[in-house]
Design a protein around this motif. Structure first.
Motif, PDB file in Angstrom:
ATOM      1  N   HIS A  48      37.275  -2.855  36.927  1.00 10.15           N
ATOM      2  CA  HIS A  48      37.274  -1.840  37.711  1.00 10.15           C
ATOM      3  C   HIS A  48      36.035  -0.781  37.607  1.00 10.15           C
ATOM      4  O   HIS A  48      35.449  -0.178  38.602  1.00 10.15           O
TER       5      HIS A  48
ATOM      6  N   SER B  95      39.988  -5.558  30.677  1.00 16.16           N
ATOM      7  CA  SER B  95      40.220  -5.815  32.178  1.00 16.16           C
ATOM      8  C   SER B  95      39.717  -4.433  32.888  1.00 16.16           C
ATOM      9  O   SER B  95      39.309  -4.661  33.972  1.00 16.16           O
ATOM     10  N   LEU B  96      39.934  -3.239  32.228  1.00 12.85           N
ATOM     11  CA  LEU B  96      39.482  -2.081  32.850  1.00 12.85           C
ATOM     12  C   LEU B  96      37.967  -2.087  33.094  1.00 12.85           C
ATOM     13  O   LEU B  96      37.645  -1.665  34.345  1.00 12.85           O
TER      14      LEU B  96
ATOM     15  N   VAL C 103      47.719  -1.552  29.934  1.00  7.67           N
ATOM     16  CA  VAL C 103      46.165  -1.528  30.237  1.00  7.67           C
ATOM     17  C   VAL C 103      45.443  -2.420  29.082  1.00  7.67           C
ATOM     18  O   VAL C 103      45.577  -2.284  27.676  1.00  7.67           O
TER      19      VAL C 103
ATOM     20  N   VAL D  17      39.137   5.761  38.758  1.00  4.73           N
ATOM     21  CA  VAL D  17      39.710   4.581  38.243  1.00  4.73           C
ATOM     22  C   VAL D  17      41.195   5.155  37.554  1.00  4.73           C
ATOM     23  O   VAL D  17      41.115   6.022  36.690  1.00  4.73           O
ATOM     24  N   GLN D  18      42.517   4.891  38.531  1.00  5.59           N
ATOM     25  CA  GLN D  18      43.501   5.400  38.004  1.00  5.59           C
ATOM     26  C   GLN D  18      44.606   3.982  37.971  1.00  5.59           C
ATOM     27  O   GLN D  18      44.532   3.276  39.113  1.00  5.59           O
ATOM     28  N   MET D  19      45.513   4.219  36.871  1.00  7.71           N
ATOM     29  CA  MET D  19      46.265   3.127  36.856  1.00  7.71           C
ATOM     30  C   MET D  19      47.307   3.554  35.632  1.00  7.71           C
ATOM     31  O   MET D  19      47.225   4.520  35.015  1.00  7.71           O
ATOM     32  N   GLU D  20      48.546   2.870  35.868  1.00 12.77           N
ATOM     33  CA  GLU D  20      49.617   3.410  34.904  1.00 12.77           C
ATOM     34  C   GLU D  20      49.594   2.928  33.493  1.00 12.77           C
ATOM     35  O   GLU D  20      48.741   2.010  33.321  1.00 12.77           O
TER      36      GLU D  20
END
Length: 223
Positions: free
Chosen positions: A202, A197-198, A193, A160-163
């Motif tokens: 995800h 929600s993470l 972030v 799981v990758q996000m800004e």
């Protein structure tokens, strides 16, 4: 206002104003503006003959303000000021209201006013962006049972990758009956972030939920 004036009740202050008004009818621009009102309110009386530019400007602004703010000034006593003393109080009050409510006394703002307002707004936005906080999170990731491949569980979580999300160190911790949980550190940028929600969007959805049964926040600290 491009120029800044201070101590306009003194000869030195009036000298600076006199020099600024050389060849100019107004403090800024080609017509009376909020800048003229602010400076006028700081000058206690009409400058003397040794300041011809300032005296001419003062008389011009005084006449204009008298027509816009008729009536006698209350609580103002400036001997010898004449018409100027009657206009100074409402002029000062008008300048104060302009600062508080962004009231435009003389029509549309000048291009210089608009540019200054845009620069202030950009500076605030830049400051807000720079001040965006970060948080350090310690999370427990629990498998379904003792047969779950914990290496694949960790790979799935780190996929799981996000800004604004940075994964840190992790370790396996026994919880009993041969089952282990993974405790992992992560750092998030608060504005980018959401931990809830993470987890919900995800870490506990397909295909990751093949390995992950649930996630719990153990510690959450602002950096």
């Amino acid at each position: 206002m491009a120029a800044t004036f201070s101590d306009l009740h003194t000869a030195d202050g009036l000298k600076a104003l006199e020099a600024h008004l050389a060849g100019k009818a107004y403090v800024s621009g080609d017509a009376i503006s909020k800048d003229d009102v602010k400076v006028f309110a700081a000058v206690p009386s009409k400058p003397g003959a040794e300041f011809p530019n300032a005296a001419r400007w003062y008389e011009t602004v005084s006449t204009a303000l008298a027509s816009r703010f008729p009536g006698k000034a209350v609580g103002v006593n400036l001997p010898g000021a004449g018409l100027a003393s009657a206009a100074a109080a409402p002029a000062a009050e008008a300048a104060k209201e302009e600062d508080d409510d962004d009231l435009d006394l003389f029509g549309d703002e000048t291009e210089e006013d608009k540019k200054a307002a845009d620069e202030r707004a950009a500076a605030k936005a830049s400051t807000k962006k720079k001040e965006s906080g970060k948080s350090s999170v310690l999370m427990d990731v629990k498998p379904w049972d003792d047969e779950t491949d914990m290496k694949k569980l960790e790979e799935a979580v780190r996929s799981v990758q996000m800004e604004g999300l940075t994964w840190g160190a992790s370790k396996l911790v026994p919880v009993g009956y041969g089952i282990k949980k993974m405790t992992v550190m992560l750092t998030i940028v608060d504005d980018l972030v959401s931990v809830d929600s993470l987890i919900e969007d995800h870490l506990t959805v397909e295909p990751i939920n093949e390995y992950v049964q649930s996630c719990d926040i153990v510690a959450f600290n602002k950096i």
